[in-house]
Structures are given as structure tokens and as C-alpha cells.
Design an enzyme around this catalytic site. Structure first.
Site, PDB file in Angstrom:
ATOM      1  N   THR A  92      28.300   8.498  34.851  1.00 34.28           N
ATOM      2  CA  THR A  92      28.470   7.188  34.211  1.00 34.28           C
ATOM      3  C   THR A  92      27.487   6.192  34.808  1.00 34.28           C
ATOM      4  OG1 THR A  92      30.799   7.686  33.918  1.00 34.28           O
ATOM      5  CG2 THR A  92      30.167   5.375  33.710  1.00 34.28           C
ATOM      6  N   THR A  93      26.948   5.335  33.959  1.00 39.13           N
ATOM      7  CA  THR A  93      26.002   4.316  34.435  1.00 39.13           C
ATOM      8  C   THR A  93      26.699   2.949  34.448  1.00 39.13           C
ATOM      9  OG1 THR A  93      25.222   4.148  32.156  1.00 39.13           O
ATOM     10  CG2 THR A  93      23.948   5.539  33.650  1.00 39.13           C
ATOM     11  N   PHE A 132      20.594  12.544  34.754  1.00 36.48           N
ATOM     12  CA  PHE A 132      20.609  13.829  35.452  1.00 36.48           C
ATOM     13  C   PHE A 132      19.543  14.798  34.946  1.00 36.48           C
ATOM     14  CE2 PHE A 132      24.889  12.844  37.146  1.00 36.48           C
ATOM     15  CZ  PHE A 132      24.683  13.264  38.458  1.00 36.48           C
ATOM     16  N   HIS A 181      18.251   3.464  22.726  1.00 37.89           N
ATOM     17  CA  HIS A 181      19.405   4.370  22.731  1.00 37.89           C
ATOM     18  C   HIS A 181      20.242   4.180  21.464  1.00 37.89           C
ATOM     19  CE1 HIS A 181      18.612   4.830  27.076  1.00 37.89           C
ATOM     20  NE2 HIS A 181      19.256   5.980  26.953  1.00 37.89           N
ATOM     21  N   HIS A 182      21.154   5.129  21.250  1.00 38.42           N
ATOM     22  CA  HIS A 182      22.090   5.113  20.121  1.00 38.42           C
ATOM     23  C   HIS A 182      22.992   3.876  20.125  1.00 38.42           C
ATOM     24  CE1 HIS A 182      25.342   6.308  22.917  1.00 38.42           C
ATOM     25  NE2 HIS A 182      24.359   6.955  23.528  1.00 38.42           N
ATOM     26  N   LYS A 200      26.038   3.094  22.788  1.00 42.39           N
ATOM     27  CA  LYS A 200      25.844   2.874  24.229  1.00 42.39           C
ATOM     28  C   LYS A 200      26.394   1.506  24.634  1.00 42.39           C
ATOM     29  CE  LYS A 200      22.523   3.409  27.923  1.00 42.39           C
ATOM     30  NZ  LYS A 200      23.462   4.190  28.718  1.00 42.39           N
ATOM     31  N   GLY A 240      21.003   2.387  32.507  1.00 42.60           N
ATOM     32  CA  GLY A 240      20.918   2.591  33.959  1.00 42.60           C
ATOM     33  C   GLY A 240      19.590   3.242  34.331  1.00 42.60           C
TER      34      GLY A 240
HETATM   35  P1  NAD Z   1      31.310   8.492  25.218  1.00 38.87           P
HETATM   36  O1  NAD Z   1      31.736   7.137  24.773  1.00 38.87           O
HETATM   37  O2  NAD Z   1      30.975   9.502  24.185  1.00 38.87           O
HETATM   38  O3  NAD Z   1      32.434   9.141  26.160  1.00 38.87           O
HETATM   39  C1  NAD Z   1      33.114   8.436  27.159  1.00 38.87           C
HETATM   40  C2  NAD Z   1      34.527   8.985  27.211  1.00 38.87           C
HETATM   41  O4  NAD Z   1      35.198   8.426  28.339  1.00 38.87           O
HETATM   42  C3  NAD Z   1      35.360   8.619  25.964  1.00 38.87           C
HETATM   43  O5  NAD Z   1      35.879   9.806  25.391  1.00 38.87           O
HETATM   44  C4  NAD Z   1      36.457   7.728  26.512  1.00 38.87           C
HETATM   45  O6  NAD Z   1      37.705   7.855  25.831  1.00 38.87           O
HETATM   46  C5  NAD Z   1      36.554   8.239  27.942  1.00 38.87           C
HETATM   47  N1  NAD Z   1      37.241   7.370  28.879  1.00 38.87           N
HETATM   48  C6  NAD Z   1      37.353   6.015  28.865  1.00 38.87           C
HETATM   49  N2  NAD Z   1      38.080   5.598  29.923  1.00 38.87           N
HETATM   50  C7  NAD Z   1      38.429   6.720  30.613  1.00 38.87           C
HETATM   51  C8  NAD Z   1      39.158   6.944  31.797  1.00 38.87           C
HETATM   52  N3  NAD Z   1      39.697   5.946  32.528  1.00 38.87           N
HETATM   53  N4  NAD Z   1      39.321   8.222  32.232  1.00 38.87           N
HETATM   54  C9  NAD Z   1      38.792   9.262  31.526  1.00 38.87           C
HETATM   55  N5  NAD Z   1      38.094   9.094  30.401  1.00 38.87           N
HETATM   56  C10 NAD Z   1      37.918   7.839  29.951  1.00 38.87           C
HETATM   57  O7  NAD Z   1      30.087   8.249  26.204  1.00 38.87           O
HETATM   58  P2  NAD Z   1      29.001   9.322  26.697  1.00 38.87           P
HETATM   59  O8  NAD Z   1      27.832   9.319  25.766  1.00 38.87           O
HETATM   60  O9  NAD Z   1      29.691  10.625  26.993  1.00 38.87           O
HETATM   61  O10 NAD Z   1      28.469   8.621  28.031  1.00 38.87           O
HETATM   62  C11 NAD Z   1      29.345   8.405  29.113  1.00 38.87           C
HETATM   63  C12 NAD Z   1      28.606   7.674  30.235  1.00 38.87           C
HETATM   64  O11 NAD Z   1      27.565   8.507  30.730  1.00 38.87           O
HETATM   65  C13 NAD Z   1      27.928   6.360  29.849  1.00 38.87           C
HETATM   66  O12 NAD Z   1      28.015   5.463  30.929  1.00 38.87           O
HETATM   67  C14 NAD Z   1      26.481   6.763  29.620  1.00 38.87           C
HETATM   68  O13 NAD Z   1      25.576   5.691  29.836  1.00 38.87           O
HETATM   69  C15 NAD Z   1      26.325   7.794  30.721  1.00 38.87           C
HETATM   70  N6  NAD Z   1      25.275   8.797  30.535  1.00 38.87           N
HETATM   71  C16 NAD Z   1      24.688   9.224  31.672  1.00 38.87           C
HETATM   72  C17 NAD Z   1      23.768  10.223  31.623  1.00 38.87           C
HETATM   73  C18 NAD Z   1      23.186  10.756  32.924  1.00 38.87           C
HETATM   74  O14 NAD Z   1      22.371  11.685  32.889  1.00 38.87           O
HETATM   75  N7  NAD Z   1      23.606  10.208  34.063  1.00 38.87           N
HETATM   76  C19 NAD Z   1      23.391  10.790  30.385  1.00 38.87           C
HETATM   77  C20 NAD Z   1      24.018  10.330  29.238  1.00 38.87           C
HETATM   78  C21 NAD Z   1      24.976   9.331  29.316  1.00 38.87           C
END
Ligand code: NAD
Length: 249
Positions: free
Chosen positions: A77-78, A104, A136-137, A140, A146
Site C-alpha cells: 500500500t502507498t 514492487f 494511473h487508472h 487510484k 507513491g
Molecule cells: P483496490 O482498491 O483494488 O483494493 C484495495 C482493497 O483493500 C479493497 O478490496 C478494499 O475493500 C480493501 N480494504 C480496505 N480497507 C481494508 C482493511 N482495513 N483491511 C483489509 N482490506 C481492506 O486497490 P489496489 O489496486 O489493489 O491497490 C492497493 C494499494 O496498493 C494502493 O495503495 C495502491 O496504490 C498500491 N499499489 C502498490 C503497488 C506496489 O508495487 N507497491 C502496486 C500497485 C498498487
């Protein structure tokens, strides 16, 4: 060694991580998402490591719970990295392991090194003015990404002329010491980052385009394999240095 994983957040990234983890022979024992959240009294005895991809406002709470449960955690998560030093203290006190990255994907981590090198090189040439753009989509939540912030920090750290990030449109003329980072949100773009150095004569552009989410997921699963058995706070850069030697240019 196959790992038993707990996936915290089962959205776009959680599902992609599950696919990649299965392909590498690991088992997903449990997924946690709304309304079935990870809690400090969860039964997690068999889980080797958590992989967390949720949203910026809940990541810190999930990290604290994982530390209380005595399990290592990979945090994708970012939008929470302003709390890194606080988290580092908590990880030390818990005697556990945490690895985080704003991105990552191995390709992006190589791109980080290229950006660092380019910023250092171009700093010798005052006519080149750096700026960043990312797209981004529409789903986001954080803006700029991040990853863009990480890239901008690398430029700042290697520039004698830029000292401040500007992540919104400038009010009037941009100041010479400001490094502009702009963002676009549209459609389904998995992630595009561009680091540019502009002069009167030409533009040098370094560009990374993610084609899908599999690269992020693969990096996160590599990180899970690496963090089990380690103590302390690590970034993806530490993993790369450990696996591939010091890749600094
Ligand atoms: P997404 O919205 O598709 O999924 C997030 C999920 O988290 C949702 O299903 C939501 O219901 C759930 N959620 C919310 N609160 C929660 C909690 N307290 N406990 C458990 N689950 C909970 O988003 P995504 O595209 O999967 O991205 C998630 C995060 O990862 C974002 O912050 C995004 O910027 C980041 N990201 C990081 C990388 C990386 O390589 N580090 C790559 C892509 C996305």
C-alpha cells in the site's frame, strides 16, 4: 520452501498476488478484506507472512496488527510512508520483519537506479531542468503516486538546484528550486512514470510503463519469500542489493 500466506486486502492487487503466489507454489491460507478484517485476536498460527495491499488510511493499523501477531509483513500500500520512522521503531520493538515498496516491480526498481544516475549526471548541466509526470487508472486513491514521490525524492537527493517538491499546479510562475510532479487519472492505466530533463535544445525522457499488475505482484511475492526469518525494516532496494549485489550506477 512453499509459504503459507495471509493476504490483507483482496482487491486488484490482492487477487493478482494470489495468482502469482500459486504459480510459485505458495498457499494462500486466508484473505482479509471488508467486512472480514485482520484483527489483533485473529487465528493466524500457521501463516508465515502477510502481504498487505489495501488503502493509505488503513495500512498503518494493519502493520501494527501484524506486528502484534508476531508475523512478518510485506506492505505494498502507498500513501503512508511519511510514518516510516515511527513504523521502524515499532518493527524493532516487535522484533519482527517488514518490507515495503512504493512499487514492487523489478523493472521499476531498476528504473529507480537509472533515475538516480540520470539526476546525478544531469546535475552537472544547469541547462537541464527536471520534472516528472505519472498517469494511473481512475480508481487510484493517492495522487501523486507513491512511486512518483519516490522518484522525485531520488531527483531531489541528487540535485543541487531542486530542493522542494511541487505536486499541484504552480500558483503563477514555478520557482527554480521547485521540482514539478504532475498526475493524470483516467481509464484503466496500470501505471506510467516519466522522469524528464528539459533544456532549450532537447528533452531527455526516461519512461516506465507497467503493462499490467503482474510485475508488482511478482515483486511482492519475492519480497515475502525474502522477509521470512529476517528482523527489521527493509525496502525493495535492500532486497535487490542482497540478491543482485550493489546495483548503484
Ligand atoms: P483496490 O482498491 O483494488 O483494493 C484495495 C482493497 O483493500 C479493497 O478490496 C478494499 O475493500 C480493501 N480494504 C480496505 N480497507 C481494508 C482493511 N482495513 N483491511 C483489509 N482490506 C481492506 O486497490 P489496489 O489496486 O489493489 O491497490 C492497493 C494499494 O496498493 C494502493 O495503495 C495502491 O496504490 C498500491 N499499489 C502498490 C503497488 C506496489 O508495487 N507497491 C502496486 C500497485 C498498487
Amino acid at each position: 520452501m512453499p509459504l503459507k500466506l495471509g493476504l490483507v486486502g483482496y482487491g486488484r492487487m490482492g487477487k493478482e498476488v494470489e495468482k502469482v503466489a500459486h504459480a510459485r507454489g505458495h498457499v494462500v491460507l486466508q484473505t482479509y478484506d471488508v467486512p472480514h478484517l485482520l484483527t489483533p485476536d485473529a487465528e493466524v498460527g500457521d501463516i508465515d507472512v502477510f502481504i498487505e495491499f489495501t488503502q493509505p488510511d488503513v495500512a498503518l493499523a494493519n502493520i501494527e496488527i501484524a506486528l502484534k501477531l508476531g508475523k512478518p509483513i510485506v506492505v505494498g500500500t502507498t500513501g503512508w510512508h511519511q510514518h516510516l520512522s515511527e513504523v521502524e521503531d515499532k518493527v524493532k520493538r516487535a522484533g519482527s520483519g517488514l518490507i515495503y515498496a512504493s512499487n514492487f516491480s523489478i523493472g521499476m526498481n531498476i528504473f529507480f537506479r537509472l533515475t538516480e544516475f540520470a539526476a546525478r549526471l544531469l546535475d552537472n548541466f544547469a541547462e537541464y531542468d527536471p520534472f516528472l509526470h505519472e498517469a494511473h487508472h481512475r480508481g487510484k486513491l493517492d495522487s501523486p503516486s507513491g512511486t512518483a514521490v519516490s522518484l522525485a525524492q531520488l531527483v531531489l537527493a541528487n540535485s543541487s538546484r531542486k530542493t522542494e517538491l511541487l505536486t499541484s499546479p504552480p500558483a503563477g510562475k514555478i520557482q527554480p528550486h521547485q521540482l514539478h510532479v504532475s498526475s493524470t487519472r483516467s481509464g484503466a492505466i496500470p501505471g506510467m512514470h516519466s522522469v524528464c530533463f528539459d533544456s532549450e535544445a532537447d528533452t531527455i525522457e526516461l519512461k516506465h510503463t507497467a503493462r499490467n499488475r503482474s510485475g508488482f505482484a511478482l515483486g511482492a511475492v519475492h519480497a515475502a519469500e525474502w522477509i521470512v526469518g529476517k528482523q527489521g525494516l527493509y525496502s525493495m532496494a535492500d532486497l535487490l542489493d542482497d540478491r543482485f549485489g550493489n546495483l548503484k550506477l
